[in-house]
Scaffold this motif. Structure first.
Motif, PDB file in Angstrom:
ATOM      1  N   LEU A 158     -50.563  83.586 124.934  1.00 51.99           N
ATOM      2  CA  LEU A 158     -50.908  84.599 123.933  1.00 51.99           C
ATOM      3  C   LEU A 158     -49.746  85.541 123.612  1.00 51.99           C
ATOM      4  O   LEU A 158     -49.517  85.839 122.435  1.00 51.99           O
ATOM      5  CB  LEU A 158     -52.153  85.378 124.359  1.00 51.99           C
ATOM      6  N   PRO A 159     -48.985  86.013 124.603  1.00 49.87           N
ATOM      7  CA  PRO A 159     -47.824  86.845 124.235  1.00 49.87           C
ATOM      8  C   PRO A 159     -46.822  86.106 123.341  1.00 49.87           C
ATOM      9  O   PRO A 159     -46.199  86.725 122.474  1.00 49.87           O
ATOM     10  CB  PRO A 159     -47.194  87.197 125.590  1.00 49.87           C
ATOM     11  N   LEU A 160     -46.701  84.797 123.517  1.00 45.50           N
ATOM     12  CA  LEU A 160     -45.818  84.035 122.627  1.00 45.50           C
ATOM     13  C   LEU A 160     -46.359  84.017 121.203  1.00 45.50           C
ATOM     14  O   LEU A 160     -45.619  84.182 120.240  1.00 45.50           O
ATOM     15  CB  LEU A 160     -45.652  82.608 123.137  1.00 45.50           C
ATOM     16  N   LEU A 161     -47.657  83.812 121.094  1.00 45.34           N
ATOM     17  CA  LEU A 161     -48.276  83.815 119.765  1.00 45.34           C
ATOM     18  C   LEU A 161     -48.232  85.188 119.125  1.00 45.34           C
ATOM     19  O   LEU A 161     -48.133  85.316 117.906  1.00 45.34           O
ATOM     20  CB  LEU A 161     -49.728  83.344 119.854  1.00 45.34           C
ATOM     21  N   ASP A 162     -48.304  86.223 119.945  1.00 48.39           N
ATOM     22  CA  ASP A 162     -48.386  87.585 119.433  1.00 48.39           C
ATOM     23  C   ASP A 162     -47.050  88.137 118.946  1.00 48.39           C
ATOM     24  O   ASP A 162     -46.959  89.305 118.586  1.00 48.39           O
ATOM     25  CB  ASP A 162     -48.982  88.516 120.491  1.00 48.39           C
ATOM     26  N   GLN A 163     -46.025  87.300 118.908  1.00 48.20           N
ATOM     27  CA  GLN A 163     -44.765  87.751 118.329  1.00 48.20           C
ATOM     28  C   GLN A 163     -44.947  88.043 116.841  1.00 48.20           C
ATOM     29  O   GLN A 163     -44.170  88.779 116.251  1.00 48.20           O
ATOM     30  CB  GLN A 163     -43.665  86.718 118.570  1.00 48.20           C
ATOM     31  N   GLU A 164     -45.965  87.459 116.269  1.00 45.03           N
ATOM     32  CA  GLU A 164     -46.375  87.791 114.901  1.00 45.03           C
ATOM     33  C   GLU A 164     -47.619  88.674 115.040  1.00 45.03           C
ATOM     34  O   GLU A 164     -48.711  88.172 115.341  1.00 45.03           O
ATOM     35  CB  GLU A 164     -46.698  86.527 114.112  1.00 45.03           C
ATOM     36  N   PRO A 165     -47.479  89.987 114.865  1.00 48.13           N
ATOM     37  CA  PRO A 165     -48.573  90.928 115.168  1.00 48.13           C
ATOM     38  C   PRO A 165     -49.898  90.619 114.476  1.00 48.13           C
ATOM     39  O   PRO A 165     -50.959  90.873 115.031  1.00 48.13           O
ATOM     40  CB  PRO A 165     -48.012  92.278 114.703  1.00 48.13           C
ATOM     41  N   TRP A 166     -49.880  90.047 113.299  1.00 47.66           N
ATOM     42  CA  TRP A 166     -51.126  89.764 112.594  1.00 47.66           C
ATOM     43  C   TRP A 166     -52.005  88.785 113.364  1.00 47.66           C
ATOM     44  O   TRP A 166     -53.223  88.814 113.247  1.00 47.66           O
ATOM     45  CB  TRP A 166     -50.857  89.243 111.182  1.00 47.66           C
TER      46      TRP A 166
END
Length: 126
Positions: A20-28
């Protein structure tokens, strides 16, 4: 002394936690995921933990299917994990899980899947 099998699960569980932190590099992405969880009536922290464990279950199931030793877990193609997440039956995701978990959160999340009827219990019944 931990077995190769337990080590394999712990490595996949760790992978699930960094997903999830990897995916959350795009805040949206984080905002949309949290909105969806809330709209479904799922606590955000619980929902995100379930996503992490589901990713670990899929990766672990593929590793068990291919008899992959823990020392070689980095050789598993991500495409095989993605296929497992979308193509395996619920009970196949539980194949070969350790009897105990080093992290209580992993055990609780697996029990939530079983309790929700998403995954069968150890005896094959929900």
């Amino acid at each position: 002394m931990t077995s190769d099998h337990d080590t394999l699960w712990r490595r996949w569980a760790y992978l699930g936690r960094v997903l999830l932190p990897l995916l959350d590099q795009e805040p949206w992405r984080q905002d949309r995921r949290r909105e969806r969880l809330q709209s479904w009536g799922i606590d955000v922290a619980v929902g995100e933990r379930l996503i992490e464990v589901f990713a670990a279950l899929a990766a672990h199931a593929v590793a068990v299917d291919t008899s992959l030793p823990a020392a070689e877990f980095e050789t598993l193609p991500l495409s095989a994990v993605a296929d497992a997440a979308t193509g395996k039956q619920d009970f196949e995701l539980l194949a070969g899980l350790p009897d105990t978990f080093a992290d209580d959160r992993d055990e609780i999340a697996v029990k939530v899947f079983r309790g929700a009827g998403l995954l069968p219990g150890p005896s094959g019944s929900s």
